[in-house]
Design a protein around this motif. Structure first.
Motif, PDB file in Angstrom:
ATOM      1  N   VAL A 154       0.835  -1.205   0.000  1.00  0.00           N
ATOM      2  CA  VAL A 154       0.000   0.000   0.000  1.00  0.00           C
ATOM      3  C   VAL A 154       0.868   1.252   0.000  1.00  0.00           C
ATOM      4  N   LYS A 155       1.954   1.229   0.731  1.00  0.00           N
ATOM      5  CA  LYS A 155       2.862   2.381   0.732  1.00  0.00           C
ATOM      6  C   LYS A 155       3.376   2.672  -0.665  1.00  0.00           C
ATOM      7  N   LYS A 156       3.753   1.643  -1.382  1.00  0.00           N
ATOM      8  CA  LYS A 156       4.252   1.819  -2.756  1.00  0.00           C
ATOM      9  C   LYS A 156       3.135   2.325  -3.671  1.00  0.00           C
ATOM     10  N   PHE A 157       1.917   1.790  -3.484  1.00  0.00           N
ATOM     11  CA  PHE A 157       0.778   2.239  -4.283  1.00  0.00           C
ATOM     12  C   PHE A 157       0.548   3.741  -4.084  1.00  0.00           C
ATOM     13  N   ILE A 158       0.585   4.187  -2.835  1.00  0.00           N
ATOM     14  CA  ILE A 158       0.380   5.606  -2.538  1.00  0.00           C
ATOM     15  C   ILE A 158       1.483   6.452  -3.175  1.00  0.00           C
ATOM     16  N   GLU A 159       2.710   6.023  -3.028  1.00  0.00           N
ATOM     17  CA  GLU A 159       3.832   6.783  -3.581  1.00  0.00           C
ATOM     18  C   GLU A 159       3.754   6.859  -5.102  1.00  0.00           C
ATOM     19  N   ASP A 160       3.442   5.731  -5.746  1.00  0.00           N
ATOM     20  CA  ASP A 160       3.411   5.688  -7.209  1.00  0.00           C
ATOM     21  C   ASP A 160       2.224   6.454  -7.777  1.00  0.00           C
ATOM     22  N   LYS A 161       1.063   6.313  -7.154  1.00  0.00           N
ATOM     23  CA  LYS A 161      -0.156   6.890  -7.723  1.00  0.00           C
ATOM     24  C   LYS A 161      -0.273   8.392  -7.460  1.00  0.00           C
ATOM     25  N   TYR A 162       0.144   8.835  -6.273  1.00  0.00           N
ATOM     26  CA  TYR A 162      -0.151  10.213  -5.885  1.00  0.00           C
ATOM     27  C   TYR A 162       1.059  11.144  -5.910  1.00  0.00           C
TER      28      TYR A 162
END
Length: 275
Positions: free
Chosen positions: A259-267
Motif C-alpha cells: 500500500v505504501k508503494k501504491f500511494i507513492e506511485d499513484k499520488y
C-alpha cells in the motif's frame, strides 16, 4: 473494474438525519456480524481508491471480504459507523473526529493512521501568494476543524496572523493581522474546488483537490508540511469494534509495504503515507 457503491451528498442528506436517530442499529448490522463482509465508508479519493487497491490485490489472500462504499460528505460516514450500517470508515483525522464525537455524541475511535493529504491554497488567477490583491476573497472550509486548519496554513505562510492560542477551533475572528485585507468565504469543504472561478483563491482539502484534477505537490500556492502534522487520515470504527478480526486484517493491509508503494506511485507526493 471497481465494484463500489457510490453515494452522493444530496441523496444522503436525509439519510444522515435518519441514521442519527437510529443509533442503536439492528441486531444484524455490519458491525455485529463479523462473519460477513467488512463494509467500509470512504471518501472517493484517495481513500476509496486505496481501499479498492487492497480489495483487488491483497484482501483475498489475507482472507478478508471487503466492501467499499463511497460518501462525498464528512458526516454520514461517522453516523453510519455509529449505527452499524457500516463496519468502519476511512476519511478523517483526529481533530475532526474529536470535534465530531463531541458535537454528535458518537463513539468513533481510530484504529490505524494510513496517510496525510496536505491542505493547500489554490488559485485559477494568480501564480503566487504575492500576486493576491488587497481585498481578495479566499474560500475556506466551513467545518470547525478544517476552517481552523486552513487559517493556520495561511498563518504559517505569513499571509495572516492569528492570536496566540488559536487552535483547532480558530475562525476569522481570531485573525489579528491581515495585511492584504483578505475576505473569507466559508463553504462546505467539498465545494471549495468549484469555487475557484468565483473567488481569488481557495484553501482545499487534499482529497477534494485531487478529485478536481489539481496536483497538490505542483499546483498549490502554499502547502501544509508533513512534518509533525496531526491531520493524518485513519481507519476508524465504533468503540468496542477495534478487535473485530476483519478490522485487524484491514489495518495490517493498509499499512503494508504494498500500500505504501501504491500511494507513492499513484499520488506522487500529493498523498503521503504515514507509516
Amino acid at each position: 473494474m471497481r465494484n463500489t457503491a457510490k453515494i452522493t451528498t444530496a441523496v444522503l442528506a436525509a439519510g444522515a438525519l435518519t441514521l442519527g436517530l437510529t443509533a442503536c442499529g439492528s441486531d444484524k448490522d455490519s458491525a455485529s456480524d463479523t462473519s460477513g463482509p467488512l463494509i467500509v465508508a470512504a471518501s472517493p479519493v484517495p481513500h476509496a481508491e486505496i481501499l479498492d487497491y487492497v480489495k483487488e490485490n491483497l484482501a483475498e489472500k489475507a482472507g478478508l471480504d471487503l466492501e467499499v462504499k463511497e460518501f462525498t460528505d464528512y458526516v454520514t460516514p461517522n453516523t453510519a459507523t455509529e449505527d452499524g450500517s457500516v463496519g468502519a470508515n476511512y476519511f478523517q483525522n483526529q481533530p475532526y473526529l474529536d470535534d465530531f464525537n463531541k458535537k454528535n455524541g458518537t463513539h468513533i475511535v481510530p484504529v490505524v493512521t494510513v496517510h496525510l493529504e496536505p491542505l493547500g491554497l489554490y488559485s485559477s488567477t494568480v501564480k503566487s501568494v504575492d500576486d493576491l490583491k488587497s481585498g481578495a476573497t479566499v474560500a475556506v472550509p466551513n467545518d470547525t476543524v478544517n476552517e481552523a486548519r486552513a487559517l493556520k496554513l495561511l498563518a504559517a505562510n505569513g499571509i495572516i496572523t492569528l492570536k496566540d492560542g488559536a487552535g483547532t477551533s480558530a475562525t476569522p475572528a481570531d485573525i489579528t493581522k491581515n495585511p492584504k485585507s483578505l475576505k473569507f468565504k466559508e463553504l462546505e469543504a467539498a465545494q471549495t474546488p468549484r469555487s475557484l472561478d468565483d473567488v481569488d483563491a481557495a484553501v482545499i482539502n487534499g482529497n477534494y483537490a485531487i478529485e478536481a484534477d489539481l496536483k497538490p505537490a505542483e499546483d498549490a500556492l502554499v502547502l501544509e508540511s508533513a512534518k509533525d502534522n496531526p491531520y493524518g487520515n485513519f481507519l476508524a470504527v465504533k468503540e468496542g469494534n477495534e478487535d473485530d478480526p476483519r478490522v485487524k486484517k484491514l489495518a495490517k493491509l493498509l499499512t503494508s509495504d504494498e500500500v505504501k508503494k501504491f500511494i507513492e506511485d499513484k499520488y506522487a507526493g500529493s498523498v503521503i503515507a504515514s507509516f
